[in-house]
Write an enzyme that holds these catalytic residues in place. Sequence first.
Site, mmCIF file in Angstrom:
data_model
loop_
_atom_site.group_PDB
_atom_site.id
_atom_site.type_symbol
_atom_site.label_atom_id
_atom_site.label_comp_id
_atom_site.label_asym_id
_atom_site.label_seq_id
_atom_site.Cartn_x
_atom_site.Cartn_y
_atom_site.Cartn_z
ATOM 1 N N THR A 42 -40.701 -19.406 11.990
ATOM 2 C CA THR A 42 -39.571 -19.138 12.888
ATOM 3 C C THR A 42 -40.046 -18.450 14.166
ATOM 4 O O THR A 42 -39.619 -18.806 15.267
ATOM 5 C CB THR A 42 -38.505 -18.282 12.175
ATOM 6 O OG1 THR A 42 -38.063 -18.966 11.009
ATOM 7 C CG2 THR A 42 -37.329 -17.993 13.089
ATOM 8 N N GLU A 50 -39.070 -20.468 24.026
ATOM 9 C CA GLU A 50 -39.287 -19.673 25.235
ATOM 10 C C GLU A 50 -40.200 -20.405 26.209
ATOM 11 O O GLU A 50 -39.940 -20.442 27.413
ATOM 12 C CB GLU A 50 -39.907 -18.315 24.883
ATOM 13 C CG GLU A 50 -38.960 -17.349 24.241
ATOM 14 C CD GLU A 50 -39.499 -15.940 24.266
ATOM 15 O OE1 GLU A 50 -39.229 -15.221 25.263
ATOM 16 O OE2 GLU A 50 -40.176 -15.552 23.303
ATOM 17 N N HIS A 76 -32.806 -21.342 12.472
ATOM 18 C CA HIS A 76 -33.940 -22.165 12.052
ATOM 19 C C HIS A 76 -33.489 -22.826 10.765
ATOM 20 O O HIS A 76 -33.403 -22.181 9.715
ATOM 21 C CB HIS A 76 -35.182 -21.295 11.839
ATOM 22 C CG HIS A 76 -36.440 -22.081 11.651
ATOM 23 N ND1 HIS A 76 -37.669 -21.479 11.529
ATOM 24 C CD2 HIS A 76 -36.669 -23.412 11.565
ATOM 25 C CE1 HIS A 76 -38.602 -22.413 11.379
ATOM 26 N NE2 HIS A 76 -38.014 -23.587 11.388
#
Length: 149
Positions: A42, A50, A76
Amino acid sequence: MKPSLKPGLKHRFSYRVPENKTVPHLYREAPQLQAMPTVFATGFMVGLMEWTCMQLLAPHLDPGEGSVGVHIDVSHTAATPPGLTVTVDAECVAVDGLRVTFKVAAHDGLDSIGEGRHERFVVAWEKFNARLARKASQSALANTVIGAD
């Protein structure tokens, strides 16, 4: 920041998941993580989201500018083994001053594996690094004082 950064801009980035981006590699000193399955972590998925947002921003930043992540809210939802390619889609959904909000979604070619929102703040690196250096020197001073006893 250039005026070309506007809601509606989109970017897609694909990344083949290597073994070293799996859960056991996240914190090698954590026995709990070492015992986990070898699947895309994750934490690395968040980093990939990002990175995709940073790529979307890059052509809209002025020289000397960059961005820092300030908020992440993602799910996730499916495990991805090494070797699969994860594709992240990012869309700029809001620009509020220097704060930029993105909608993000990730897919591994078989399943949707995550989605949510991410915010980044545009910074001038010179100012950011100066503040960081001050903080680091204050931390060093505080550690010296604490260690003096």
